[in-house]
Design a protein around this motif. Structure first.
Motif, PDB file in Angstrom:
ATOM      1  N   TYR A 282       0.838  -1.205   0.000  1.00  7.90           N
ATOM      2  CA  TYR A 282       0.000   0.000   0.000  1.00  7.90           C
ATOM      3  C   TYR A 282       0.876   1.260   0.000  1.00  7.90           C
ATOM      4  CZ  TYR A 282      -3.475   3.432   1.374  1.00  7.90           C
ATOM      5  OH  TYR A 282      -4.292   4.535   1.407  1.00  7.90           O
ATOM      6  N   ASN A 283       1.861   1.279   0.889  1.00 11.02           N
ATOM      7  CA  ASN A 283       2.723   2.456   0.985  1.00 11.02           C
ATOM      8  C   ASN A 283       3.503   2.688  -0.296  1.00 11.02           C
ATOM      9  OD1 ASN A 283       1.803   2.693   3.547  1.00 11.02           O
ATOM     10  ND2 ASN A 283       3.693   2.088   4.557  1.00 11.02           N
ATOM     11  N   GLU A 284       4.055   1.617  -0.850  1.00  7.45           N
ATOM     12  CA  GLU A 284       4.858   1.749  -2.060  1.00  7.45           C
ATOM     13  C   GLU A 284       4.007   2.237  -3.232  1.00  7.45           C
ATOM     14  OE1 GLU A 284       6.714  -1.989  -2.694  1.00  7.45           O
ATOM     15  OE2 GLU A 284       8.296  -1.650  -1.235  1.00  7.45           O
ATOM     16  N   LYS A 285       2.758   1.850  -3.245  1.00 11.49           N
ATOM     17  CA  LYS A 285       1.889   2.199  -4.370  1.00 11.49           C
ATOM     18  C   LYS A 285       1.377   3.630  -4.278  1.00 11.49           C
ATOM     19  CE  LYS A 285      -2.267   0.646  -6.839  1.00 11.49           C
ATOM     20  NZ  LYS A 285      -3.346  -0.364  -6.890  1.00 11.49           N
ATOM     21  N   TYR A 286       1.026   4.073  -3.052  1.00 10.80           N
ATOM     22  CA  TYR A 286       0.305   5.329  -2.923  1.00 10.80           C
ATOM     23  C   TYR A 286       1.102   6.467  -2.288  1.00 10.80           C
ATOM     24  CZ  TYR A 286      -3.816   2.609  -4.121  1.00 10.80           C
ATOM     25  OH  TYR A 286      -4.715   1.807  -4.763  1.00 10.80           O
ATOM     26  N   TYR A 287       2.142   6.149  -1.546  1.00  8.72           N
ATOM     27  CA  TYR A 287       2.805   7.195  -0.778  1.00  8.72           C
ATOM     28  C   TYR A 287       4.212   7.476  -1.287  1.00  8.72           C
ATOM     29  CZ  TYR A 287      -1.027   7.683   2.350  1.00  8.72           C
ATOM     30  OH  TYR A 287      -2.264   7.971   2.838  1.00  8.72           O
ATOM     31  N   LYS A 288       4.471   8.755  -1.587  1.00  4.05           N
ATOM     32  CA  LYS A 288       5.775   9.149  -2.090  1.00  4.05           C
ATOM     33  C   LYS A 288       6.824   9.130  -0.974  1.00  4.05           C
ATOM     34  CE  LYS A 288       3.712  12.191  -5.581  1.00  4.05           C
ATOM     35  NZ  LYS A 288       3.593  13.571  -6.073  1.00  4.05           N
ATOM     36  N   ASN A 289       6.386   9.391   0.242  1.00  2.00           N
ATOM     37  CA  ASN A 289       7.312   9.484   1.358  1.00  2.00           C
ATOM     38  C   ASN A 289       6.908   8.534   2.483  1.00  2.00           C
ATOM     39  OD1 ASN A 289       8.930  11.900   0.427  1.00  2.00           O
ATOM     40  ND2 ASN A 289       6.856  12.715   0.366  1.00  2.00           N
ATOM     41  N   PRO A 290       6.946   7.221   2.222  1.00  2.00           N
ATOM     42  CA  PRO A 290       6.533   6.277   3.265  1.00  2.00           C
ATOM     43  C   PRO A 290       7.470   6.343   4.459  1.00  2.00           C
ATOM     44  CG  PRO A 290       7.602   5.120   1.470  1.00  2.00           C
ATOM     45  CD  PRO A 290       7.412   6.522   1.019  1.00  2.00           C
ATOM     46  N   LYS A 291       6.914   6.131   5.638  1.00  2.49           N
ATOM     47  CA  LYS A 291       7.688   6.183   6.868  1.00  2.49           C
ATOM     48  C   LYS A 291       7.860   4.786   7.440  1.00  2.49           C
ATOM     49  CE  LYS A 291       5.468  10.547   7.865  1.00  2.49           C
ATOM     50  NZ  LYS A 291       4.580  10.416   6.706  1.00  2.49           N
ATOM     51  N   ASP A 292       8.776   4.686   8.400  1.00  2.00           N
ATOM     52  CA  ASP A 292       8.881   3.441   9.142  1.00  2.00           C
ATOM     53  C   ASP A 292       7.617   3.265   9.964  1.00  2.00           C
ATOM     54  OD1 ASP A 292      11.413   2.979   8.170  1.00  2.00           O
ATOM     55  OD2 ASP A 292      12.353   4.114   9.790  1.00  2.00           O
ATOM     56  N   LYS A 293       7.377   2.017  10.327  1.00  2.00           N
ATOM     57  CA  LYS A 293       6.235   1.744  11.186  1.00  2.00           C
ATOM     58  C   LYS A 293       6.356   2.578  12.463  1.00  2.00           C
ATOM     59  CE  LYS A 293       5.547  -2.568  12.106  1.00  2.00           C
ATOM     60  NZ  LYS A 293       5.651  -3.880  12.775  1.00  2.00           N
ATOM     61  N   GLY A 294       5.250   3.145  12.925  1.00  2.00           N
ATOM     62  CA  GLY A 294       5.302   3.892  14.172  1.00  2.00           C
ATOM     63  C   GLY A 294       4.314   5.031  14.229  1.00  2.00           C
ATOM     64  N   LYS A 295       4.411   5.807  15.295  1.00  2.00           N
ATOM     65  CA  LYS A 295       3.520   6.929  15.524  1.00  2.00           C
ATOM     66  C   LYS A 295       4.295   8.235  15.371  1.00  2.00           C
ATOM     67  CE  LYS A 295       0.675   4.351  18.830  1.00  2.00           C
ATOM     68  NZ  LYS A 295       0.135   4.293  20.201  1.00  2.00           N
ATOM     69  N   TYR A 296       3.582   9.260  14.885  1.00  2.00           N
ATOM     70  CA  TYR A 296       4.208  10.557  14.653  1.00  2.00           C
ATOM     71  C   TYR A 296       3.247  11.657  15.090  1.00  2.00           C
ATOM     72  CZ  TYR A 296       7.244   7.723  11.714  1.00  2.00           C
ATOM     73  OH  TYR A 296       8.099   6.751  11.257  1.00  2.00           O
ATOM     74  N   LEU A 297       3.808  12.698  15.657  1.00  2.00           N
ATOM     75  CA  LEU A 297       3.026  13.843  16.104  1.00  2.00           C
ATOM     76  C   LEU A 297       3.679  15.105  15.560  1.00  2.00           C
ATOM     77  CD1 LEU A 297       0.593  14.652  17.937  1.00  2.00           C
ATOM     78  CD2 LEU A 297       2.259  14.951  19.782  1.00  2.00           C
ATOM     79  N   TYR A 298       2.861  15.988  14.941  1.00  2.00           N
ATOM     80  CA  TYR A 298       3.398  17.189  14.322  1.00  2.00           C
ATOM     81  C   TYR A 298       2.587  18.413  14.729  1.00  2.00           C
ATOM     82  CZ  TYR A 298       5.268  13.819  10.845  1.00  2.00           C
ATOM     83  OH  TYR A 298       5.881  12.769  10.219  1.00  2.00           O
ATOM     84  N   ASP A 299       3.274  19.535  14.779  1.00  2.00           N
ATOM     85  CA  ASP A 299       2.604  20.828  14.705  1.00  2.00           C
ATOM     86  C   ASP A 299       2.502  21.179  13.223  1.00  2.00           C
ATOM     87  OD1 ASP A 299       1.754  21.982  17.102  1.00  2.00           O
ATOM     88  OD2 ASP A 299       3.780  22.579  17.666  1.00  2.00           O
TER      89      ASP A 299
END
Length: 316
Positions: A282-299
């Protein structure tokens, strides 16, 4: 048996009232005026076609948290009280269920509208849509592709300018707008108000970051969720808000336009929880910038659509 029949009748009545209250016909005001104790935010949502939003001392309520937003919940309510006391709860829960509160909404004012035009509102909606397009162009967002479905208008912007910042975290830089409807009309001023569901939340906020026109408002609920089996996302605005002319307004009793805070003070937080690693199909097909498995929090920074990663234990 009589009590059960009474409750069943109440549920049917509630559904009937709900159908009436959710009509798509615009509310027509002879001369729209704000109620003295209503906040600027609540007044805005009256123009958006709803009287169901509520003010509170801290502005966190937005709309009442009530059960019964589905038929299944109605059935559960019916099981709660066989003595007939559930009927009031059923009516309240159905009437207070407000679709406008569930997603972001642009509210666009269109002036010099004859009331006769309400019978064929396509022209009014087109004028409102053009205003959003003009704001988008002024922000330097260039359209890469566009299509219209039977429910929404899907716009993807080119990977340049501010979109480069957005694409460091998201897969697309896009704006997904509902097709719009005329929500209210003021006979005295000849002004119509058109609402558009706004599914491209980050771009929507960016468009309002420095727009000082008096004709466009953006409602944003406290929290928005999205995701699929690969990931989940949540976007937090802190509380239900209305953005207008560079100010952020909460649903606080008695607060007027001048009481709103500057939009630069709005903290908008984005949370991602990736359930699969970056090798997933899924990530390889749809996401240009796939991340490692995990949680992320952003402002999320509205002015330039950039993100600052935060520690996961950050207090929001």
């Amino acid at each position: 048996m009589k009590n059960i029949n009474k409750i069943a009748f109440a549920s049917v009545l509630a559904i009937t009232l709900s159908a009436c209250s959710s009509t798509k016909e615009p509310i027509v005001f002879e001369d729209f005026t704000a109620n003295s104790s209503d906040s600027f935010a609540k007044t805005t949502m009256r123009l958006a076609g709803s009287n169901k939003f509520m003010d509170s001392a801290d502005g966190d309520a937005g709309t009442r948290e009530v059960p019964g937003s589905s038929v299944m919940a109605l059935g559960q309510l019916l099981m709660l009280d066989f003595a007939g006391a559930a009927s009031t709860a059923i009516n309240d829960s159905i009437i207070e269920n407000e679709p406008l509160a569930k997603s972001a909404q642009f509210i666009v004012k269109v002036d010099n509208v004859d009331e006769s035009a309400l019978a064929n509102p396509e022209g009014i909606i087109a004028r409102a849509s053009k205003k959003l397009d003009e704001i988008t162009a002024k922000k330097g967002l260039e359209i890469e592709s566009e299509k219209t479905t039977n429910t929404q208008r899907i716009i993807n912007f080119k990977n340049k300018n501010q979109c480069k910042n957005l694409l460091l975290v998201l897969s697309t830089c896009g704006q997904y707008l509902g097709l719009g409807r005329v929500s209210s009309y003021d006979q005295e001023s000849k002004s119509a108000y058109v609402t558009f569901e706004a599914y491209g939340k980050f771009v929507s906020l960016h468009l309002m970051s420095d727009y000082m026109g008096d004709d466009v408002y953006l409602y944003h609920p406290r929290k928005l969720n999205s995701g699929n089996w690969d990931y989940s996302r949540a976007m937090y605005a802190g509380s239900h808000i209305v953005i207008h002319k560079g100010k952020v307004h909460k649903f606080i009793t008695g607060q007027k336009f001048d009481d709103g805070m500057d939009i630069s003070e709005l903290r908008y937080v984005f949370f991602e929880n990736w359930k699969k690693d970056d090798k997933s199909e899924y990530n390889e097909k749809y996401y240009k910038n796939p991340k490692d498995k995990g949680k992320y929090l952003y402002d999320y920074h509205l002015k330039d659509m950039s993100f600052s990663e935060l520690p996961l234990d950050t207090k929001l």
